[in-house]
Design a protein around this motif. Structure first.
Motif, PDB file in Angstrom:
ATOM      1  N   LEU A   1       3.605  -1.850   8.148  1.00 61.85           N
ATOM      2  CA  LEU A   1       3.646  -2.029   6.736  1.00 61.85           C
ATOM      3  C   LEU A   1       5.074  -2.093   6.203  1.00 61.85           C
ATOM      4  O   LEU A   1       5.914  -1.284   6.627  1.00 61.85           O
ATOM      5  CB  LEU A   1       2.865  -0.685   5.842  1.00 61.85           C
ATOM      6  CG  LEU A   1       1.516  -0.789   6.133  1.00 61.85           C
ATOM      7  CD1 LEU A   1       0.960   0.456   5.639  1.00 61.85           C
ATOM      8  CD2 LEU A   1       0.808  -1.916   5.606  1.00 61.85           C
TER       9      LEU A   1
ATOM     10  N   CYS B   1       6.812  -1.895   3.601  1.00 65.26           N
ATOM     11  CA  CYS B   1       7.595  -1.046   2.789  1.00 65.26           C
ATOM     12  C   CYS B   1       8.183   0.031   3.328  1.00 65.26           C
ATOM     13  O   CYS B   1       9.265   0.701   2.851  1.00 65.26           O
ATOM     14  CB  CYS B   1       6.619  -0.305   1.680  1.00 65.26           C
ATOM     15  SG  CYS B   1       5.451   0.344   1.913  1.00 65.26           S
TER      16      CYS B   1
ATOM     17  N   GLY C   1       3.742   3.338   1.361  1.00 60.53           N
ATOM     18  CA  GLY C   1       3.149   3.216   2.833  1.00 60.53           C
ATOM     19  C   GLY C   1       1.632   3.713   2.684  1.00 60.53           C
ATOM     20  O   GLY C   1       0.829   4.299   3.713  1.00 60.53           O
ATOM     21  N   VAL C   2       0.958   3.714   1.520  1.00 61.66           N
ATOM     22  CA  VAL C   2      -0.403   4.458   1.279  1.00 61.66           C
ATOM     23  C   VAL C   2      -1.458   3.420   0.888  1.00 61.66           C
ATOM     24  O   VAL C   2      -2.651   3.549   0.863  1.00 61.66           O
ATOM     25  CB  VAL C   2      -0.694   5.672   0.455  1.00 61.66           C
ATOM     26  CG1 VAL C   2       0.557   6.690   1.041  1.00 61.66           C
ATOM     27  CG2 VAL C   2       0.005   5.268  -0.975  1.00 61.66           C
ATOM     28  N   CYS C   3      -1.016   2.087   0.452  1.00 62.83           N
ATOM     29  CA  CYS C   3      -1.937   1.360   0.071  1.00 62.83           C
ATOM     30  C   CYS C   3      -2.381   0.132   0.879  1.00 62.83           C
ATOM     31  O   CYS C   3      -3.517  -0.267   0.643  1.00 62.83           O
ATOM     32  CB  CYS C   3      -1.649   0.809  -1.292  1.00 62.83           C
ATOM     33  SG  CYS C   3      -0.254  -0.671  -1.261  1.00 62.83           S
ATOM     34  N   GLY C   4      -1.471  -0.187   1.698  1.00 62.98           N
ATOM     35  CA  GLY C   4      -1.663  -1.261   2.467  1.00 62.98           C
ATOM     36  C   GLY C   4      -1.305  -2.691   2.262  1.00 62.98           C
ATOM     37  O   GLY C   4      -1.784  -3.868   2.935  1.00 62.98           O
ATOM     38  N   SER C   5      -0.949  -2.853   0.969  1.00 64.12           N
ATOM     39  CA  SER C   5      -0.887  -4.111   0.454  1.00 64.12           C
ATOM     40  C   SER C   5       0.327  -5.075   1.159  1.00 64.12           C
ATOM     41  O   SER C   5       0.328  -6.351   1.056  1.00 64.12           O
ATOM     42  CB  SER C   5      -0.801  -4.279  -1.114  1.00 64.12           C
ATOM     43  OG  SER C   5       0.357  -3.581  -1.630  1.00 64.12           O
ATOM     44  N   CYS C   6       1.251  -4.261   1.735  1.00 61.86           N
ATOM     45  CA  CYS C   6       2.423  -5.265   2.459  1.00 61.86           C
ATOM     46  C   CYS C   6       2.327  -5.286   3.697  1.00 61.86           C
ATOM     47  O   CYS C   6       3.058  -5.524   4.358  1.00 61.86           O
ATOM     48  CB  CYS C   6       3.681  -4.536   1.986  1.00 61.86           C
ATOM     49  SG  CYS C   6       3.859  -2.721   2.800  1.00 61.86           S
TER      50      CYS C   6
ATOM     51  N   SER D   1       3.091  -6.292  -2.644  1.00 62.47           N
ATOM     52  CA  SER D   1       3.212  -4.615  -2.365  1.00 62.47           C
ATOM     53  C   SER D   1       2.740  -3.956  -3.681  1.00 62.47           C
ATOM     54  O   SER D   1       2.360  -4.601  -4.877  1.00 62.47           O
ATOM     55  CB  SER D   1       4.796  -4.458  -2.378  1.00 62.47           C
ATOM     56  OG  SER D   1       5.546  -4.318  -3.688  1.00 62.47           O
ATOM     57  N   SER D   2       2.492  -2.670  -3.421  1.00 60.39           N
ATOM     58  CA  SER D   2       2.070  -2.105  -4.604  1.00 60.39           C
ATOM     59  C   SER D   2       2.738  -0.866  -4.685  1.00 60.39           C
ATOM     60  O   SER D   2       3.549  -0.242  -5.219  1.00 60.39           O
ATOM     61  CB  SER D   2       0.416  -1.923  -4.363  1.00 60.39           C
ATOM     62  OG  SER D   2      -0.098  -1.087  -5.410  1.00 60.39           O
ATOM     63  N   CYS D   3       2.414   0.110  -3.763  1.00 58.80           N
ATOM     64  CA  CYS D   3       2.724   1.705  -3.940  1.00 58.80           C
ATOM     65  C   CYS D   3       4.066   1.705  -3.349  1.00 58.80           C
ATOM     66  O   CYS D   3       4.814   2.576  -3.888  1.00 58.80           O
ATOM     67  CB  CYS D   3       1.842   2.523  -3.217  1.00 58.80           C
ATOM     68  SG  CYS D   3       1.939   2.245  -1.268  1.00 58.80           S
ATOM     69  N   GLU D   4       4.553   0.853  -2.315  1.00 57.67           N
ATOM     70  CA  GLU D   4       5.652   0.992  -1.770  1.00 57.67           C
ATOM     71  C   GLU D   4       6.049   2.370  -1.158  1.00 57.67           C
ATOM     72  O   GLU D   4       7.321   2.698  -1.123  1.00 57.67           O
ATOM     73  CB  GLU D   4       7.013   0.479  -2.654  1.00 57.67           C
ATOM     74  CG  GLU D   4       6.543  -1.015  -2.959  1.00 57.67           C
ATOM     75  CD  GLU D   4       7.769  -1.629  -3.574  1.00 57.67           C
ATOM     76  OE1 GLU D   4       8.800  -1.202  -3.541  1.00 57.67           O
ATOM     77  OE2 GLU D   4       7.433  -2.857  -3.996  1.00 57.67           O
TER      78      GLU D   4
HETATM   79  S1  FES Z   1       3.126  -1.346  -0.682  1.00 49.82           S
HETATM   80 FE1  FES Z   1       1.781   0.144  -0.486  1.00 49.82          FE
HETATM   81  S2  FES Z   1       1.705   0.241   1.692  1.00 49.82           S
HETATM   82 FE2  FES Z   1       3.625  -0.979   1.268  1.00 49.82          FE
END
Ligand code: FES
Length: 308
Positions: free
Chosen positions: A294, A296, A263-268, A258-261
Motif C-alpha cells: 500500500l 500511502c 493504510g486501512v482502506c486498500g485503495s492505493c 487513494s482514500s484513507c491515506e
Molecule cells: S489510501 Fe487507504 S490504504 Fe492507502
C-alpha cells in the motif's frame, strides 16, 4: 456516487443507522458481506463505514455510525448535519473483509460498533446455510448497535452477547486450538483485536481475519529514504523520509487512487518486486504482502520496483 439519505434510525443513544439510495437509479453497485464504503465529508476527508444491511439487496446501502465526540469529526458531522434527503458522496463498496467461501464454520467476534460488518456477514452466512456464531461484546445492553437486526438474523445459539456492565467477558482464549475449515473474523476496539490476535497466533494466518478502520501505525517508526522504480517505464524516483511513495508518485504526475491515506482502506494497493517492503498497513494478508503493498504508508528498505 451522490446518494440520498432515505432513512435515519437512532439505533442506540450514540449510533445512527443511515439508509442511502441512488436518487435516480433503482440499483447500486452490488454490496457484499463484509464490504465498506468511503464517505466523503465536506472538508474532503474520507471515512470508511462497513455496510450493515442485507448484502443481497442492491437497492440501498446501510451504514451504522457511532458518534465519537473525541474522534476526528466525521461521525459528529454525520450525526449533526445529515437529515432525510441529504446527499452524501459515497464510493462503490470495497471488500477487504470477505466471508470465506467454502468455510465449514465462521466465528464472528465484534466489539461495540465493530459489530457492523457482522450484521451483513451473519445474514449472508445464514442465507447460504453456513454454520456460524457471533460473539458480540458490548458495554451495556442499551448500547449494543444492531442488536435487533442480529437477533432477527441469528438463533439464540448463534448469537452470544457479552455485556461488560453485567461482568460478562468474552475470553479470547476460548477460541482454542486451530480447527481446519473454521475461519475467525474480528472487528472492534484494539483491546479485543489484540486479544484475538494473541489467542490465534498459532492458527494459520489465512483462517484469521481482522477489519481495522483506524490507523495502527507504530509512532516509533523512523522512516528512511528509498528508491522506487516504476515497472512500466523504468523511471527511478527517490522517496525521501518525510514523504510517502504515494506523495512522490503524485508529485511526478502519476494518477494513483487513494482514500484513507492511513493504510486501512486498500485503495492505493499496487504490486511490487525486487525489494524488501516494510508493510505498515492494516489491510493486506501475509500472503498478499509477498507481492502487494500500500503506497500511502508502506515503504521499502533501500529500493523497490512498483507496478500499478
Ligand atoms: S489510501 Fe487507504 S490504504 Fe492507502
Amino acid at each position: 456516487m451522490k446518494l440520498m439519505v432515505t432513512n435515519i434510525v437512532s439505533d442506540t443513544p450514540t449510533v445512527k443507522i443511515f439508509t442511502l439510495k441512488h436518487p435516480l437509479r433503482d440499483t447500486l453497485p452490488p454490496p457484499s458481506a463484509g464490504a465498506h464504503v468511503d464517505v466523503r465529508l465536506p472538508d474532503g476527508k474520507i471515512r470508511q463505514y462497513s455496510l450493515c444491511g442485507d448484502p443481497s439487496d442492491d437497492s440501498i446501502y446501510q451504514i451504522a455510525v457511532r458518534r465519537e465526540d473525541d474522534g476526528r469529526g466525521g461521525s459528529r458531522w454525520l450525526h449533526d448535519n445529515v437529515e432525510l434527503g441529504s446527499i452524501l458522496h459515497v464510493s462503490a463498496p470495497r471488500n477487504n473483509f470477505p466471508l470465506v467461501a467454502g468455510a465449514d464454520r465462521h466465528i464472528f467476534i465484534g466489539g461495540g460498533i465493530g459489530i457492523t460488518p457482522f450484521a451483513a456477514m451473519a445474514r449472508a452466512a445464514q442465507q447460504a446455510g453456513e454454520e456460524f456464531i457471533v460473539e458480540y461484546c458490548v458495554r451495556s445492553k442499551g448500547d449494543a448497535p444492531l442488536l435487533p437486526a442480529l437477533s432477527t438474523t441469528c438463533s439464540e445459539q448463534q448469537l452470544q452477547l457479552w455485556v461488560g456492565d453485567l461482568g460478562e467477558r468474552f475470553r479470547a482464549a476460548s477460541i482454542g486450538a486451530p480447527v481446519a475449515g473454521t475461519h475467525i473474523y474480528c472487528c472492534g476496539p484494539s483491546s479485543l483485536v489484540n486479544a484475538v490476535r494473541e489467542a490465534t497466533s498459532d492458527w494459520p494466518q489465512d483462517q484469521v481475519h481482522f477489519e481495522v478502520f483506524a490507523a495502527t501505525l507504530d509512532e516509533n517508526f523512523k522512516p528512511e529514504p528509498f528508491d522506487m522504480t516504476i515497472a512500466s517505464t523504468g523511471e527511478v524516483l527517490r522517496v525521501p523520509a518525510d514523504k510517502s511513495a504515494l506523495d512522490v508518485l503524485r508529485g511526478r504526475g502519476f494518477i494513483v487512487q487513494s482514500s484513507c491515506e492511513l493504510g486501512v482502506c486498500g485503495s492505493c494497493e499496487c504490486g511490487y518486486s525486487d525489494g524488501t517492503v516494510i508493510h505498515r498497513d492494516a489491510v493486506l494478508s501475509v500472503a498478499a504482502r509477498q507481492d502487494r503493498m500500500l503506497l500511502c504508508v508502506s515503504r521499502a528498505r533501500v529500493a523497490v520496483t512498483v507496478d500499478f
